[in-house]
Design a protein around this motif. Sequence first.
Motif, PDB file in Angstrom:
ATOM      1  N   CYS A 131       0.605  -1.115   0.033  1.00  0.00           N
ATOM      2  CA  CYS A 131      -0.026  -0.146  -0.069  1.00  0.00           C
ATOM      3  C   CYS A 131       0.724   1.337  -0.008  1.00  0.00           C
ATOM      4  N   LYS A 132       2.169   1.407   0.553  1.00  0.00           N
ATOM      5  CA  LYS A 132       3.020   2.485   0.627  1.00  0.00           C
ATOM      6  C   LYS A 132       3.458   2.804  -0.663  1.00  0.00           C
ATOM      7  N   THR A 133       3.349   1.931  -1.646  1.00  0.00           N
ATOM      8  CA  THR A 133       3.652   1.916  -3.123  1.00  0.00           C
ATOM      9  C   THR A 133       2.325   2.531  -4.134  1.00  0.00           C
ATOM     10  N   GLN A 134       1.592   2.581  -3.334  1.00  0.00           N
ATOM     11  CA  GLN A 134       0.026   3.051  -4.119  1.00  0.00           C
ATOM     12  C   GLN A 134      -0.101   4.611  -3.696  1.00  0.00           C
ATOM     13  N   SER A 135      -1.172   5.106  -4.473  1.00  0.00           N
ATOM     14  CA  SER A 135      -1.463   6.487  -4.340  1.00  0.00           C
ATOM     15  C   SER A 135      -1.964   6.811  -2.881  1.00  0.00           C
ATOM     16  N   PHE A 136      -2.739   5.800  -2.325  1.00  0.00           N
ATOM     17  CA  PHE A 136      -3.272   5.828  -0.999  1.00  0.00           C
ATOM     18  C   PHE A 136      -2.545   5.650   0.195  1.00  0.00           C
ATOM     19  N   LYS A 137      -1.317   5.263  -0.171  1.00  0.00           N
ATOM     20  CA  LYS A 137      -0.170   5.219   1.016  1.00  0.00           C
ATOM     21  C   LYS A 137      -0.487   4.230   2.162  1.00  0.00           C
ATOM     22  N   GLN A 138      -1.632   3.738   2.452  1.00  0.00           N
ATOM     23  CA  GLN A 138      -1.915   2.914   3.607  1.00  0.00           C
ATOM     24  C   GLN A 138      -3.044   2.304   3.508  1.00  0.00           C
ATOM     25  N   ARG A 139      -3.246   1.108   4.212  1.00  0.00           N
ATOM     26  CA  ARG A 139      -4.309   0.073   4.146  1.00  0.00           C
ATOM     27  C   ARG A 139      -5.709   0.638   3.956  1.00  0.00           C
ATOM     28  N   ILE A 140      -6.620   0.380   3.263  1.00  0.00           N
ATOM     29  CA  ILE A 140      -8.147   0.640   2.993  1.00  0.00           C
ATOM     30  C   ILE A 140      -8.956  -0.307   3.571  1.00  0.00           C
ATOM     31  N   ALA A 141      -9.763   0.084   4.589  1.00  0.00           N
ATOM     32  CA  ALA A 141     -10.827  -0.999   5.009  1.00  0.00           C
ATOM     33  C   ALA A 141     -11.704  -1.518   4.071  1.00  0.00           C
ATOM     34  N   HIS A 142     -12.034  -2.755   3.977  1.00  0.00           N
ATOM     35  CA  HIS A 142     -12.956  -3.483   3.370  1.00  0.00           C
ATOM     36  C   HIS A 142     -14.234  -2.506   3.372  1.00  0.00           C
ATOM     37  N   GLY A 143     -15.090  -2.310   2.231  1.00  0.00           N
ATOM     38  CA  GLY A 143     -16.157  -1.575   2.227  1.00  0.00           C
ATOM     39  C   GLY A 143     -17.309  -2.412   3.004  1.00  0.00           C
ATOM     40  N   THR A 144     -17.340  -3.668   2.788  1.00  0.00           N
ATOM     41  CA  THR A 144     -18.353  -4.359   3.687  1.00  0.00           C
ATOM     42  C   THR A 144     -17.941  -4.371   5.164  1.00  0.00           C
ATOM     43  N   LEU A 145     -16.676  -4.195   5.392  1.00  0.00           N
ATOM     44  CA  LEU A 145     -16.311  -4.030   7.043  1.00  0.00           C
ATOM     45  C   LEU A 145     -17.044  -2.718   7.376  1.00  0.00           C
ATOM     46  N   VAL A 146     -16.855  -1.675   6.950  1.00  0.00           N
ATOM     47  CA  VAL A 146     -17.266  -0.262   7.048  1.00  0.00           C
ATOM     48  C   VAL A 146     -19.044  -0.480   7.135  1.00  0.00           C
ATOM     49  N   PHE A 147     -19.481  -0.831   6.315  1.00  0.00           N
ATOM     50  CA  PHE A 147     -20.916  -1.203   6.132  1.00  0.00           C
ATOM     51  C   PHE A 147     -21.388  -1.890   7.253  1.00  0.00           C
ATOM     52  N   SER A 148     -20.849  -3.233   7.485  1.00  0.00           N
ATOM     53  CA  SER A 148     -21.300  -3.906   8.731  1.00  0.00           C
ATOM     54  C   SER A 148     -21.138  -3.142   9.822  1.00  0.00           C
ATOM     55  N   VAL A 149     -19.986  -2.607  10.281  1.00  0.00           N
ATOM     56  CA  VAL A 149     -19.967  -1.919  11.520  1.00  0.00           C
ATOM     57  C   VAL A 149     -20.910  -0.865  11.591  1.00  0.00           C
TER      58      VAL A 149
END
Length: 147
Positions: A49-67
Motif C-alpha cells: 500500500c505504501k507504493t500506491q497513491s493511497f499510501k496505507q491500507r483501506i478498510a473493506h467496504g463491507t467491513l465499514v458497512f457492517s460496523v
Amino acid sequence: MFIRSKFFEDYILNETRATLGRTITETDFVIHAGHTGDFFPHHMDAEWCKTQSFKQRIAHGTLVFSVAIGQTALEINPEAFSKGYDRLRFVKPVHIGDTITTHVTISELADDKKTGFGKVVEHVEVSNQHQQVVLVCDHILLAKRKN
C-alpha cells in the motif's frame, strides 16, 4: 439492547439519530478478511500500500458497512423488519485508526402495496472523525400498521 414496539405510524419523516463513534482497528481488518476471504493487498499488505497513491491500507467496504449498520442496531423492534439496502456507495476510504459515526434520517414513508405494511426508508450516512462522509445507503424497513 432493548425491545421497543414501533409501528409505521410512529415513524416521523426527517427524524434523525446518530450513533457514538467506533474506531476501526487492524484487528477489524484481519477478522473481516478471515470471515469473507477477501485478503486483497489493499486491505492486508501495508508495504504494498505504501507504493500506491493511497499510501496505507483501506478498510473493506463491507467491513465499514457492517460496523456502521451494527452501530444503529440498539433496539429490537418486533413490529418491523429489514427489507434490505439500496444505493450503497463507498464515498471515501476508511483506514486503520479512523473513527466512524453513523447518522440516520427517516427520508421516506409510504405504503407497501404488496405486503400491506408501511415502508420506511432510513437514509444512512457514515462519517469519519473529520466529518467527511465515507459511506451512504438507504435502509428499507417494512413496519406493521397499528390497525
